[in-house]
Design a protein around this motif. Structure first.
Motif, PDB file in Angstrom:
ATOM      1  N   GLY A   1       0.794  -0.976  -0.104  1.00  0.00           N
ATOM      2  CA  GLY A   1       0.426  -0.049  -0.109  1.00  0.00           C
ATOM      3  C   GLY A   1       0.832   0.749  -0.296  1.00  0.00           C
ATOM      4  O   GLY A   1       2.241   1.329  -0.033  1.00  0.00           O
ATOM      5  N   PHE A   2       0.214   2.835  -0.257  1.00  0.00           N
ATOM      6  CA  PHE A   2       1.023   3.336   0.195  1.00  0.00           C
ATOM      7  C   PHE A   2       2.186   3.680   1.226  1.00  0.00           C
ATOM      8  O   PHE A   2       3.357   4.195   1.419  1.00  0.00           O
TER       9      PHE A   2
ATOM     10  N   THR B   1       0.355   8.444 -12.194  1.00  0.00           N
ATOM     11  CA  THR B   1      -0.279   8.185 -11.072  1.00  0.00           C
ATOM     12  C   THR B   1      -1.503   7.659 -10.858  1.00  0.00           C
ATOM     13  O   THR B   1      -2.478   8.872 -11.250  1.00  0.00           O
TER      14      THR B   1
ATOM     15  N   MET C   1      -4.902   5.781  -8.483  1.00  0.00           N
ATOM     16  CA  MET C   1      -5.378   4.894  -6.790  1.00  0.00           C
ATOM     17  C   MET C   1      -5.887   3.806  -7.276  1.00  0.00           C
ATOM     18  O   MET C   1      -6.915   4.025  -8.465  1.00  0.00           O
TER      19      MET C   1
ATOM     20  N   LYS D   1      -9.220   0.941  -6.665  1.00  0.00           N
ATOM     21  CA  LYS D   1      -9.473  -0.306  -5.661  1.00  0.00           C
ATOM     22  C   LYS D   1      -9.931  -1.853  -5.056  1.00  0.00           C
ATOM     23  O   LYS D   1      -9.963  -2.023  -6.664  1.00  0.00           O
TER      24      LYS D   1
ATOM     25  N   THR E   1       1.383  -1.951 -10.005  1.00  0.00           N
ATOM     26  CA  THR E   1      -0.074  -1.846  -8.520  1.00  0.00           C
ATOM     27  C   THR E   1       0.490  -2.848  -7.744  1.00  0.00           C
ATOM     28  O   THR E   1       1.635  -3.681  -7.143  1.00  0.00           O
TER      29      THR E   1
ATOM     30  N   ASP F   1      -7.800   1.883  -0.523  1.00  0.00           N
ATOM     31  CA  ASP F   1      -7.300   1.991  -1.824  1.00  0.00           C
ATOM     32  C   ASP F   1      -5.559   0.967  -2.112  1.00  0.00           C
ATOM     33  O   ASP F   1      -4.501   1.933  -1.028  1.00  0.00           O
TER      34      ASP F   1
ATOM     35  N   PRO G   1      -1.746   1.796  -4.491  1.00  0.00           N
ATOM     36  CA  PRO G   1      -1.264   3.116  -5.801  1.00  0.00           C
ATOM     37  C   PRO G   1      -1.555   2.256  -7.359  1.00  0.00           C
ATOM     38  O   PRO G   1      -1.581   1.042  -7.250  1.00  0.00           O
TER      39      PRO G   1
ATOM     40  N   VAL H   1     -10.079   7.584  -9.230  1.00  0.00           N
ATOM     41  CA  VAL H   1      -9.678   6.496  -8.469  1.00  0.00           C
ATOM     42  C   VAL H   1     -10.497   5.540  -9.092  1.00  0.00           C
ATOM     43  O   VAL H   1     -11.764   5.658 -10.009  1.00  0.00           O
TER      44      VAL H   1
END
Length: 421
Positions: A47-48, A79, A81, A83, A334, A388, A390, A405
């Motif tokens: 994740g982020f 870039t 995001m 789901k 991702t 979410d 990246p 998103v």
């Protein structure tokens, strides 16, 4: 000369020229958004916060240096995001998350590339066609790389169709039938009969006596089981390659670097795969998974999580370096989900400036009622989360990931559109 017809001829000529210009612009637009090759890199559980922590580590924890430190994936063109929910849960596991990217459809937790009629271990659904299968059918070469077992959920979603991700013997059988040209990872135990030992001396876990390694070899695959043999593989002459470097998952990168007989790194496997697959003039599809980022999150192991994230980033560099040679390769980076609920809290909770950070994996905890909430650790392992994740991309069609998103099913559509399938 009939001068009365000259204006009409002039207008006709202008119309033809304008039409030609428009066709040329359309051709250029098609060229700019179409790709010969697609490389999809999946940081499992990344994740982020995992990216932030990797940058902090790369800066040596120095706040002054941190501002200028970048991961290789930070330099990609676009870039966004993603789901990550599955068909039946806001918190997904890797099976439906990867199936969504591979097929463009949601399925239920535990299910590999079957539609949402499938229920894990109870009922089959309809098989969904994957982007890898489309590539194979179109004459492209394909490859799969992972640091987990090659029969694990993420790589399996691109070539297998089962109602239970734990059916790894059946998944291995389907890999043999898939036609994938380059296969690199772990998982020897599912290619060796249950009463036999694999090339590393461990007993197989198939549940039958089938020797898949012999069957792969009979189909023309070069087989390698350690780093030194891998390094000797000639990319210019090898058509098919099966490299399985551990009986189960490959080592964490920290363990790999301390070993005497080193497994190949994720970056080295990516480089070798690209050099073999890129010999196909029609193009290729390659999926690369940094699978043990997720496992380190489950274990709540900060150092392993950082090291495997940085090792994954090195593989991203290999892919983007190759793509930069010509504008014909779409590279997408991702994650399938975040793992661990990683929190980058201050080292000193009272005075932020007094220290650095004290990262911890917070998922798997429960809040208890009281005047103020208290949290207790309920699970030994940290869990996946619903946040979410990246997405970054470079190359033809990369701009499609930067629409705010997007759903994880959209990643399949972006790759499909890039190939023109």
């Amino acid at each position: 000369m009939n001068t009365r017809s000259s204006p009409a001829k002039l207008f006709l000529a202008i119309a033809i020229i304008c039409s030609s210009i428009q066709l040329g612009m359309a051709d250029n637009a098609t060229h700019e958004t179409s790709a010969k090759n697609v490389i999809l890199l999946i940081g499992d559980g990344m994740g982020f916060p995992q990216l932030t922590l990797a940058r902090i580590d790369k800066a040596g924890g120095n706040v002054t240096q941190y501002g200028s430190v970048e991961l290789f994936m930070d330099g990609m063109e676009q870039t966004g995001m993603v789901k990550t929910s599955s068909a039946n849960s806001l918190v997904t596991d890797s099976a439906p998350a990867s199936s969504a990217m591979a097929t463009g459809e949601k399925t239920n937790n535990g299910v590999i590339s079957q539609n949402s009629a499938a229920i894990q271990g109870k009922r089959d659904g309809e098989n969904l066609t994957t982007i890898l299968e489309m590539a194979e059918d179109s004459g492209l070469s394909t490859g799969l790389i992972t640091t987990t077992r090659i029969t694990h959920a993420t790589p399996a979603a691109f070539y297998a169709h089962v109602d239970n991700r734990d059916n790894e013997s059946e998944i291995a059988d389907q890999l043999l039938a898939s036609g994938v040209e380059v296969i690199l990872g772990g998982g020897l135990q599912y290619f060796t009969g249950e009463n036999d030992t694999d090339p590393l001396g461990n007993y197989g876990k198939r549940g039958d006596e089938r020797d898949l390694l012999n069957e792969f070899e009979s189909q023309g695959y070069a087989l390698v089981y350690n780093g030194s043999s891998f390094q000797k593989v000639d990319s210019n002459t090898t058509e098919r390659l099966l490299g399985l470097f551990d009986s189960s998952h490959m080592q964490y990168d920290l363990e790999r670097l301390s070993g005497v007989e080193r497994d190949p790194s994720l970056a080295e496997m990516t480089r070798k795969a690209i050099s073999i697959l890129s010999r196909n003039p029609k193009g290729f599809f390659l999926m690369v998974e940094g699978g043990r980022i997720d496992h380190a999150g489950h274990e709540r192991n900060i150092s392993k999580n950082i090291a495997d994230t940085l090792a994954f980033d090195e593989a991203v560099k290999v892919a983007t370096d190759f793509a930069s040679l010509k504008n014909e390769t779409l590279v997408i980076v991702t994650a399938d989900h975040e793992c661990g609920g990683l929190v980058l809290q201050p080292e000193n909770l009272d005075v932020y400036e007094a220290g650095g950070i004290n990262p911890l994996f917070a998922s798997g905890t429960t809040k208890t009622q009281g005047p103020r909430y208290d949290f207790i650790t309920e699970m030994e392992e940290a869990t996946h989360t619903a946040v979410d994740v990246p997405i970054m991309a470079s190359g033809p069609g990369a701009e499609k990931v930067s629409k705010g998103v997007i759903d994880n099913t959209r990643i399949f559509e972006i790759m499909k559109e890039a190939f023109g399938f």
